[in-house]
Design a protein around this motif. Sequence first.
Motif, PDB file in Angstrom:
ATOM      1  N   ARG A 109       0.066  -9.555 -19.433  1.00 17.15           N
ATOM      2  CA  ARG A 109      -1.261  -9.743 -18.826  1.00 17.15           C
ATOM      3  C   ARG A 109      -1.367 -11.097 -18.099  1.00 17.15           C
ATOM      4  N   PRO A 110      -0.514 -11.332 -17.099  1.00 18.99           N
ATOM      5  CA  PRO A 110      -0.547 -12.625 -16.414  1.00 18.99           C
ATOM      6  C   PRO A 110      -1.842 -12.882 -15.640  1.00 18.99           C
ATOM      7  N   PHE A 111      -2.597 -11.819 -15.350  1.00 17.57           N
ATOM      8  CA  PHE A 111      -3.857 -11.988 -14.635  1.00 17.57           C
ATOM      9  C   PHE A 111      -5.041 -11.711 -15.549  1.00 17.57           C
ATOM     10  N   GLY A 112      -4.854 -11.990 -16.840  1.00 20.70           N
ATOM     11  CA  GLY A 112      -5.927 -11.852 -17.816  1.00 20.70           C
ATOM     12  C   GLY A 112      -6.448 -10.438 -17.908  1.00 20.70           C
ATOM     13  N   PRO A 113      -7.770 -10.250 -17.810  1.00 18.80           N
ATOM     14  CA  PRO A 113      -8.350  -8.921 -18.014  1.00 18.80           C
ATOM     15  C   PRO A 113      -8.128  -7.974 -16.833  1.00 18.80           C
ATOM     16  N   HIS A 114      -7.618  -8.491 -15.738  1.00 18.64           N
ATOM     17  CA  HIS A 114      -7.465  -7.664 -14.538  1.00 18.64           C
ATOM     18  C   HIS A 114      -6.133  -6.922 -14.550  1.00 18.64           C
ATOM     19  N   PRO A 115      -6.119  -5.677 -14.070  1.00 21.47           N
ATOM     20  CA  PRO A 115      -4.870  -4.914 -14.042  1.00 21.47           C
ATOM     21  C   PRO A 115      -3.905  -5.495 -13.011  1.00 21.47           C
ATOM     22  N   LEU A 116      -2.638  -5.131 -13.164  1.00 16.64           N
ATOM     23  CA  LEU A 116      -1.630  -5.538 -12.177  1.00 16.64           C
ATOM     24  C   LEU A 116      -1.709  -4.558 -11.017  1.00 16.64           C
ATOM     25  N   LEU A 117      -2.490  -4.925 -10.027  1.00 16.21           N
ATOM     26  CA  LEU A 117      -2.700  -4.093  -8.848  1.00 16.21           C
ATOM     27  C   LEU A 117      -1.915  -4.714  -7.701  1.00 16.21           C
ATOM     28  N   GLU A 168      21.533 -13.790 -19.177  1.00 15.32           N
ATOM     29  CA  GLU A 168      22.051 -13.380 -17.867  1.00 15.32           C
ATOM     30  C   GLU A 168      20.976 -12.626 -17.100  1.00 15.32           C
ATOM     31  N   PRO A 169      20.728 -12.980 -15.845  1.00 11.89           N
ATOM     32  CA  PRO A 169      19.748 -12.218 -15.059  1.00 11.89           C
ATOM     33  C   PRO A 169      20.302 -10.834 -14.732  1.00 11.89           C
ATOM     34  N   VAL A 170      19.468  -9.809 -14.919  1.00 15.19           N
ATOM     35  CA  VAL A 170      19.903  -8.439 -14.650  1.00 15.19           C
ATOM     36  C   VAL A 170      19.086  -7.767 -13.549  1.00 15.19           C
ATOM     37  N   TYR A 171      17.909  -8.318 -13.243  1.00 14.20           N
ATOM     38  CA  TYR A 171      17.004  -7.666 -12.286  1.00 14.20           C
ATOM     39  C   TYR A 171      16.010  -8.702 -11.806  1.00 14.20           C
ATOM     40  N   THR A 172      15.651  -8.635 -10.546  1.00 18.77           N
ATOM     41  CA  THR A 172      14.624  -9.538 -10.017  1.00 18.77           C
ATOM     42  C   THR A 172      13.759  -8.775  -9.020  1.00 18.77           C
ATOM     43  N   PHE A 173      12.490  -9.146  -8.981  1.00 16.08           N
ATOM     44  CA  PHE A 173      11.547  -8.526  -8.041  1.00 16.08           C
ATOM     45  C   PHE A 173      10.364  -9.463  -7.842  1.00 16.08           C
ATOM     46  N   THR A 174       9.751  -9.373  -6.667  1.00 11.70           N
ATOM     47  CA  THR A 174       8.612 -10.219  -6.338  1.00 11.70           C
ATOM     48  C   THR A 174       7.467  -9.331  -5.837  1.00 11.70           C
ATOM     49  N   PRO A 175       6.602  -8.874  -6.747  1.00  2.00           N
ATOM     50  CA  PRO A 175       5.480  -8.041  -6.324  1.00  2.00           C
ATOM     51  C   PRO A 175       4.389  -8.870  -5.636  1.00  2.00           C
ATOM     52  N   ILE A 176       3.642  -8.197  -4.788  1.00  2.00           N
ATOM     53  CA  ILE A 176       2.491  -8.799  -4.106  1.00  2.00           C
ATOM     54  C   ILE A 176       1.250  -8.239  -4.787  1.00  2.00           C
ATOM     55  N   GLY A 177       0.601  -9.056  -5.602  1.00  2.00           N
ATOM     56  CA  GLY A 177      -0.523  -8.605  -6.393  1.00  2.00           C
ATOM     57  C   GLY A 177      -1.855  -9.005  -5.801  1.00  2.00           C
ATOM     58  N   ILE A 178      -2.878  -8.262  -6.177  1.00  2.00           N
ATOM     59  CA  ILE A 178      -4.252  -8.567  -5.766  1.00  2.00           C
ATOM     60  C   ILE A 178      -5.028  -8.955  -7.018  1.00  2.00           C
ATOM     61  N   VAL A 179      -5.662 -10.120  -6.983  1.00  2.00           N
ATOM     62  CA  VAL A 179      -6.413 -10.621  -8.132  1.00  2.00           C
ATOM     63  C   VAL A 179      -7.809 -11.025  -7.654  1.00  2.00           C
ATOM     64  N   PRO A 180      -8.871 -10.583  -8.356  1.00  2.00           N
ATOM     65  CA  PRO A 180     -10.228 -10.954  -7.945  1.00  2.00           C
ATOM     66  C   PRO A 180     -10.472 -12.464  -8.026  1.00  2.00           C
ATOM     67  N   ARG A 181     -11.337 -12.948  -7.136  1.00  2.00           N
ATOM     68  CA  ARG A 181     -11.776 -14.351  -7.182  1.00  2.00           C
ATOM     69  C   ARG A 181     -12.926 -14.484  -8.150  1.00  2.00           C
ATOM     70  N   ARG A 182     -13.142 -15.693  -8.610  1.00  2.00           N
ATOM     71  CA  ARG A 182     -14.259 -15.987  -9.514  1.00  2.00           C
ATOM     72  C   ARG A 182     -15.573 -15.712  -8.776  1.00  2.00           C
ATOM     73  N   PRO A 183     -16.487 -14.963  -9.396  1.00  2.00           N
ATOM     74  CA  PRO A 183     -17.780 -14.690  -8.731  1.00  2.00           C
ATOM     75  C   PRO A 183     -18.585 -15.982  -8.513  1.00  2.00           C
ATOM     76  N   GLY A 184     -19.337 -15.945  -7.438  1.00  3.37           N
ATOM     77  CA  GLY A 184     -20.277 -17.051  -7.190  1.00  3.37           C
ATOM     78  C   GLY A 184     -19.684 -18.060  -6.385  1.00  3.37           C
TER      79      GLY A 184
END
Length: 184
Positions: A109-117, A168-184
Amino acid sequence: MCESDRPQRGEGKRAISIDMVKRAVKAKNRAGRTGGFMIEWFDDLALGMRFKSAEKLVTREDIKRFAAEFDPQPYHLDEAAAEKTPLRGLAASGWHTAAIAMRLATDLRPFGPHPLLGIGVDELRWLAPVRPGDVLHIEGEVVELAPSKAKPQGTVKVKWTAFNQRGEPVYTFTPIGIVPRRPG
């Protein structure tokens, strides 16, 4: 279980059952050694921020079950046939490795309560075969942050690397995620 207790591939000095390894992985994960940060909003992220997941044991049965349904090739299903391939032995499907990495990321859960979108993945690479008995974890680093000018969100790139129990590294990937901004 300490590193010296683990037999190296091909060594039979000490027999360790899959159940023993599973118990050790669960105990380590329960001990809270994930290194994860709880983030609530895009605004809480920072370049260079790092994450580390719990661990996942990959069993022979897991490899064959995934392959039978999604990637039925001899080096994922048949140990004798796998010996005659460039992989020189039974190995998990790359897509199985990707699915394990995704599960480890969602559990972290690297983006806390938000899903990995996400909107895509850059630089996806399989670096080494994942074998029965390997114990994987992922580590990630925030490498790009871009707040949206039109929407209350931002995009984040986290470079993730999956490592086996030997580091030993076996796999690497760099996803482009969308995370909401703080309201207000």
